[in-house]
Design a protein around this motif. Structure first.
Motif, PDB file in Angstrom:
ATOM      1  N   TRP A 172       0.805  -1.167  -0.033  1.00 38.19           N
ATOM      2  CA  TRP A 172       0.002   0.046   0.035  1.00 38.19           C
ATOM      3  C   TRP A 172       0.921   1.312   0.042  1.00 38.19           C
ATOM      4  O   TRP A 172       0.631   2.220  -0.625  1.00 38.19           O
ATOM      5  CB  TRP A 172      -0.994   0.090   1.032  1.00 38.19           C
ATOM      6  N   SER A 173       1.959   1.309   0.781  1.00 35.67           N
ATOM      7  CA  SER A 173       2.799   2.381   0.921  1.00 35.67           C
ATOM      8  C   SER A 173       3.621   2.570  -0.362  1.00 35.67           C
ATOM      9  O   SER A 173       3.869   3.739  -0.787  1.00 35.67           O
ATOM     10  CB  SER A 173       3.639   2.445   2.169  1.00 35.67           C
ATOM     11  N   MET A 174       3.992   1.271  -0.953  1.00 28.93           N
ATOM     12  CA  MET A 174       4.873   1.345  -2.344  1.00 28.93           C
ATOM     13  C   MET A 174       3.929   2.025  -3.515  1.00 28.93           C
ATOM     14  O   MET A 174       4.582   2.756  -4.368  1.00 28.93           O
ATOM     15  CB  MET A 174       5.376   0.152  -2.594  1.00 28.93           C
TER      16      MET A 174
ATOM     17  N   ILE B 149       2.876   1.561  10.722  1.00 33.41           N
ATOM     18  CA  ILE B 149       1.700   0.656  10.671  1.00 33.41           C
ATOM     19  C   ILE B 149       2.221  -0.824  11.223  1.00 33.41           C
ATOM     20  O   ILE B 149       1.221  -1.152  11.986  1.00 33.41           O
ATOM     21  CB  ILE B 149       1.530   0.207   9.040  1.00 33.41           C
ATOM     22  N   TYR B 150       3.131  -1.335  11.212  1.00 35.36           N
ATOM     23  CA  TYR B 150       3.233  -2.620  11.933  1.00 35.36           C
ATOM     24  C   TYR B 150       3.385  -2.343  13.346  1.00 35.36           C
ATOM     25  O   TYR B 150       3.073  -3.100  14.254  1.00 35.36           O
ATOM     26  CB  TYR B 150       4.489  -3.405  11.501  1.00 35.36           C
ATOM     27  N   GLY B 151       3.949  -1.308  13.863  1.00 29.72           N
ATOM     28  CA  GLY B 151       4.033  -0.864  15.286  1.00 29.72           C
ATOM     29  C   GLY B 151       2.802  -0.530  15.809  1.00 29.72           C
ATOM     30  O   GLY B 151       2.552  -0.993  16.904  1.00 29.72           O
ATOM     31  N   ALA B 152       1.820   0.224  15.226  1.00 29.31           N
ATOM     32  CA  ALA B 152       0.407   0.467  15.564  1.00 29.31           C
ATOM     33  C   ALA B 152      -0.343  -0.754  15.605  1.00 29.31           C
ATOM     34  O   ALA B 152      -1.068  -0.917  16.519  1.00 29.31           O
ATOM     35  CB  ALA B 152      -0.134   1.612  14.621  1.00 29.31           C
TER      36      ALA B 152
ATOM     37  N   THR C 229      -0.850   5.500   6.097  1.00 28.04           N
ATOM     38  CA  THR C 229      -0.370   5.955   4.952  1.00 28.04           C
ATOM     39  C   THR C 229      -0.904   7.345   4.414  1.00 28.04           C
ATOM     40  O   THR C 229      -0.202   8.145   3.961  1.00 28.04           O
ATOM     41  CB  THR C 229      -0.712   4.758   4.027  1.00 28.04           C
ATOM     42  N   ARG C 230      -2.232   7.344   4.624  1.00 30.40           N
ATOM     43  CA  ARG C 230      -2.785   8.721   4.275  1.00 30.40           C
ATOM     44  C   ARG C 230      -2.255  10.013   5.012  1.00 30.40           C
ATOM     45  O   ARG C 230      -1.934  10.949   4.532  1.00 30.40           O
ATOM     46  CB  ARG C 230      -4.496   8.493   4.181  1.00 30.40           C
ATOM     47  N   THR C 231      -2.299   9.841   6.152  1.00 25.25           N
ATOM     48  CA  THR C 231      -1.936  10.824   7.209  1.00 25.25           C
ATOM     49  C   THR C 231      -0.464  11.169   6.863  1.00 25.25           C
ATOM     50  O   THR C 231       0.002  12.379   6.744  1.00 25.25           O
ATOM     51  CB  THR C 231      -2.076  10.460   8.618  1.00 25.25           C
ATOM     52  N   LEU C 232       0.524  10.333   6.730  1.00 25.19           N
ATOM     53  CA  LEU C 232       1.926  10.391   6.651  1.00 25.19           C
ATOM     54  C   LEU C 232       2.062  11.116   5.211  1.00 25.19           C
ATOM     55  O   LEU C 232       2.966  11.903   5.165  1.00 25.19           O
ATOM     56  CB  LEU C 232       2.475   9.050   6.889  1.00 25.19           C
TER      57      LEU C 232
ATOM     58  N   ARG D  62       5.672  16.089   3.248  1.00 24.72           N
ATOM     59  CA  ARG D  62       6.541  17.243   2.626  1.00 24.72           C
ATOM     60  C   ARG D  62       7.345  18.144   3.874  1.00 24.72           C
ATOM     61  O   ARG D  62       8.536  18.587   3.800  1.00 24.72           O
ATOM     62  CB  ARG D  62       6.081  18.144   1.713  1.00 24.72           C
ATOM     63  N   LEU D  63       6.215  18.205   4.699  1.00 24.28           N
ATOM     64  CA  LEU D  63       6.766  19.158   6.004  1.00 24.28           C
ATOM     65  C   LEU D  63       8.003  18.357   6.882  1.00 24.28           C
ATOM     66  O   LEU D  63       8.894  18.976   7.355  1.00 24.28           O
ATOM     67  CB  LEU D  63       5.555  19.438   6.907  1.00 24.28           C
ATOM     68  N   LEU D  64       7.594  17.025   6.875  1.00 23.14           N
ATOM     69  CA  LEU D  64       8.566  16.191   7.596  1.00 23.14           C
ATOM     70  C   LEU D  64       9.925  16.059   6.879  1.00 23.14           C
ATOM     71  O   LEU D  64      11.002  16.098   7.680  1.00 23.14           O
ATOM     72  CB  LEU D  64       8.145  14.772   7.754  1.00 23.14           C
TER      73      LEU D  64
END
Length: 140
Positions: free
Chosen positions: A30-32, A55-58, A118-121, A126-128
């Motif tokens: 999904w992230s890729m 994601i895996y941590g959460a 993924t959506r939030t990240l 860009r800011l991060l």
């Protein structure tokens, strides 16, 4: 394997294995796919790695919290106060008596966390990257 189980059961095993593979690797693909879809994204591999780790941590945190709550209820409240323990911890009795509900909730929460993180990240990436602690690359 076909001789032992038959064609239908072997195909069902293969289907379940494929479904589990897709579910368990959902954060990766999904992230890729999000990285490949957006051409203007900076540090693409960093986004993919950060998203997968979050994601895996959460998902692990959700599993530990729910599992810990179930075990705590089983250890402390259930033996002594079986008749009214469902009042103290509402909803826990569903997970204790029906473990498939817990598994389904965990599977759904994994997919929901994959989508949401993924959506939030992606919206804040860009800011991060601008506030990154990594030093800029020096070209010589």
């Amino acid at each position: 394997m076909l001789e032992i189980f038959g064609t239908r059961l072997a195909l069902m095993f293969a289907g379940v294995a494929l479904l589990y593979l897709l579910w368990s690797t959902a954060p990766i693909w999904w992230s890729m796919q999000h990285v490949l879809r957006r051409r203007d994204m900076q540090q693409r591999w960093g986004f993919a790695f950060t998203g997968v780790a979050l994601i895996y941590g959460a998902t692990t945190l959700v599993l530990l919290l729910f599992g810990g709550l179930l075990k705590l209820h089983e250890l402390l409240l259930q033996p002594a106060h079986l008749s009214w323990s469902w009042i103290v911890t509402p909803g826990i009795w569903v997970f204790e008596r029906h473990p498939r509900v817990f598994a389904a909730l965990f599977a759904f929460s994994h997919l929901l966390l994959t989508w949401w993180i993924t959506r939030t990240l992606a919206t804040h990436w860009r800011l991060l990257c601008a506030l990154s602690a990594l030093p800029p690359k020096v070209t010589r």
